[in-house]
Motif scaffolding. Structure first.
Motif, PDB file in Angstrom:
ATOM      1  N   ARG A 176       0.815  -1.381   0.017  1.00  0.00           N
ATOM      2  CA  ARG A 176      -0.066   0.001  -0.019  1.00  0.00           C
ATOM      3  C   ARG A 176       0.722   1.368  -0.179  1.00  0.00           C
ATOM      4  N   GLU A 177       1.943   1.174   0.808  1.00  0.00           N
ATOM      5  CA  GLU A 177       2.749   2.457   0.760  1.00  0.00           C
ATOM      6  C   GLU A 177       3.467   2.458  -0.659  1.00  0.00           C
ATOM      7  N   ARG A 178       3.849   1.759  -0.952  1.00  0.00           N
ATOM      8  CA  ARG A 178       4.733   1.705  -2.489  1.00  0.00           C
ATOM      9  C   ARG A 178       3.609   2.179  -3.447  1.00  0.00           C
ATOM     10  N   MET A 179       2.660   1.717  -3.458  1.00  0.00           N
ATOM     11  CA  MET A 179       1.448   2.156  -4.591  1.00  0.00           C
ATOM     12  C   MET A 179       1.155   3.560  -4.248  1.00  0.00           C
ATOM     13  N   ALA A 180       0.966   4.154  -2.991  1.00  0.00           N
ATOM     14  CA  ALA A 180       0.764   5.362  -2.614  1.00  0.00           C
ATOM     15  C   ALA A 180       1.951   6.240  -3.207  1.00  0.00           C
ATOM     16  N   HIS A 181       3.167   6.036  -2.794  1.00  0.00           N
ATOM     17  CA  HIS A 181       4.085   6.660  -3.158  1.00  0.00           C
ATOM     18  C   HIS A 181       4.468   6.757  -4.628  1.00  0.00           C
ATOM     19  N   PHE A 182       4.085   5.846  -5.571  1.00  0.00           N
ATOM     20  CA  PHE A 182       4.235   5.715  -6.863  1.00  0.00           C
ATOM     21  C   PHE A 182       3.302   6.631  -7.664  1.00  0.00           C
ATOM     22  N   LEU A 183       2.108   6.653  -7.149  1.00  0.00           N
ATOM     23  CA  LEU A 183       1.028   7.525  -7.636  1.00  0.00           C
ATOM     24  C   LEU A 183       1.367   9.041  -7.561  1.00  0.00           C
TER      25      LEU A 183
END
Length: 277
Positions: A178-185
């Motif tokens: 979840r943290e990776r996806m949020a950072h990516f977007l």
């Protein structure tokens, strides 16, 4: 504003014919230079500096989706302004799994962080069709010689990119999916805003779920699950290929995201009067 697997074309750009003629000297460039527009987000450029930078985009080369811009292991003789389209730096692991190391967006320079290398470290492939503008590494000499304020800006942006990369490595190494996806977007959105400040919260995301998985080190199934969860929680809205950030503050808190792109210190830059343009 700028628009935003060895694939279809296996021949690196430097080995291909370039048929597009350069722009005429003195041609208007303020509205046309994606790269100069990006630099101007960080420091106001005078007309001479803008034209000087815009000339780096004279030699336009159209690139289809999947074209190989840079081949790993080849001599590092050129840099490339990505004028239109998206590209990725990627590495193929020994078991043929792919890892996307960086996503390049319109207005960014391919190869800037590798200037100290004699050979290209990674493949760079067009993720979409687009336009690149190659220029020899030797042109950097002219920038440092004739436009020291622009050279300082290059140095600052290169440092900014390295800090952003370390942020990404930190979330990749210790962050949850979840943290990776949020950072990516959030990071893609902030970088797109650099060259298009009127973008709003909706942006085009041309990556497939398998591509996003290669960026984040997740399976396609896990990427699908994360995007669905973010949508159901009202964090984002998806109308492919577009994504809208609905709750940026929640995503920032989730990822511990810091926007590095608004934090360029130009207090130490040489005065424009020192330019010899």
């Amino acid at each position: 504003p700028c628009t935003g697997q060895k694939h279809v074309m296996d021949q690196p750009l430097h080995q291909r014919d370039r048929s597009t003629p350069p722009s005429a000297p003195g041609a208007p460039a303020r509205a046309a230079s994606c790269f100069a527009s990006r630099l101007e987000r960080y420091a106001k450029l005078n007309d001479d500096e803008f034209r000087f930078i815009a000339r780096m985009e004279d030699n336009e080369t159209a690139m289809p989706k999947g074209a190989l811009v840079v081949a790993a292991g080849t001599p590092a003789e050129e840099l490339f302004v990505l004028k239109e389209g998206w590209a990725v730096a990627r590495r193929t692991l020994p078991d043929n799994r792919g890892q996307v190391l960086r996503v390049y967006l319109p207005g960014e320079v391919i190869g800037l962080t590798g200037l100290g290398l004699s050979r290209n470290a990674h493949d760079v492939v067009m993720l979409t069709s687009g336009t690149v503008c190659p220029f020899p590494n030797a042109h950097m000499t002219a920038i440092y010689d004739k436009a020291p304020r622009v050279a300082a800006l290059f140095t600052a942006i290169s440092g900014l990119d390295q800090v952003s990369l370390m942020d990404r490595l930190a979330v990749m190494g210790a962050g949850t999916a979840r943290e990776r996806m949020a950072h990516f977007l959030l990071d893609l959105h902030e970088r797109l805003l650099v060259t298009n400040p009127d973008l709003g919260r909706r942006f085009r995301l041309p990556l497939r779920q398998v591509d996003i998985g290669e960026v984040l080190g997740l399976t396609k199934v896990y990427v699908n699950r994360m995007l669905k969860a973010f949508t159901e929680e009202g964090l984002i809205e998806i109308h492919r290929p577009y994504v809208r950030i609905l709750k940026p503050e929640v995503l920032r808190d989730l990822a511990g995201y810091e926007n590095r792109y608004d934090d360029v210190d130009h207090s130490w830059f040489p005065a424009a009067s020192r330019n010899d343009l």
